[in-house]
Design an enzyme around this catalytic site. Structure first.
Site: not given
Ligand code: FES
Length: 198
Positions: A126, A151-153
């Protein structure tokens, strides 16, 4: 010898001497330029393949080495981990690793040369965070074991394949590597089945 002749000889000498000094100056100025164009030994060392002894890795263990400035994980999978890999294909975005994120000799279900050893670049696809290793399956949330990027899953399975519905668009990358012996891996050199019996 007349004064005129002496002056003429001196003029020629000075002209020749100036040319030689000028030539040396050009050479001296060129040397730093040429040497700056050559890759430094540090750059060459950083790009070189990295040999890794994996004899101490116990089943389930993960070790990290650096190759080309990137973290490379080597995971010794247990048989239970390997068995799990074919059970959750429907939840994965690219279960057959069709996106070019691995050498062709690892484009298989376990994404490795030897199913017992997974080799991955430990950088989330990502935005480049470092995912965490979460190998333990959890029945409560159907987690089969894998990697979690806080960080964002984003989540990846134990072959580095990305799950559907997370921000990371593609699987974790597999670097080129080969086996020098059963317990020695060389990261950065492609596997040639003719050279190895692993
Ligand atoms: S960087 Fe890993 S989920 Fe965003």
């Amino acid at each position: 010898m007349t004064t005129e002749k002496i002056d003429e000889q001196r003029r020629k000498f000075l002209l020749a001497a100036t040319s030689v000094v000028g030539g040396c100056g050009v050479l001296a100025a060129a040397y730093p330029l040429v040497s700056s164009l050559l890759p430094s030994s540090r750059v060459q060392a950083a790009a070189a393949p990295v040999e890794v002894d994996i004899s101490h890795l116990a089943p389930g263990d993960l070790m990290t080495v650096e190759w080309r400035g990137k973290p490379v994980w080597i995971i010794r999978r247990t048989q239970a981990m390997i068995n799990e890999l074919h059970k959750h294909a429907a939840q994965l975005r690219d279960p057959e690793s069709k996106v070019d994120q691995q050498p062709n000799y690892t484009q298989n279900e376990h994404r490795s040369i030897n199913p017992d050893y997974l080799v991955l670049i430990g950088i989330c696809t990502h935005l480049g965070c470092s995912p965490q290793y979460k190998p333990e399956p959890q029945e409560t949330n159907s987690w089969p074991g894998g990697f979690f990027c806080p960080c964002h899953g984003s989540t990846f399975d134990l072959a580095g394949r990305v799950f559907k519905g997370v921000p990371a668009p593609i699987n974790l990358a597999v670097p080129p590597y080969t086996f020098l012996a059963e317990k020695r891996i060389l990261i950065g050199k492609d596997w040639n089945p003719g050279e190895s019996d692993v």
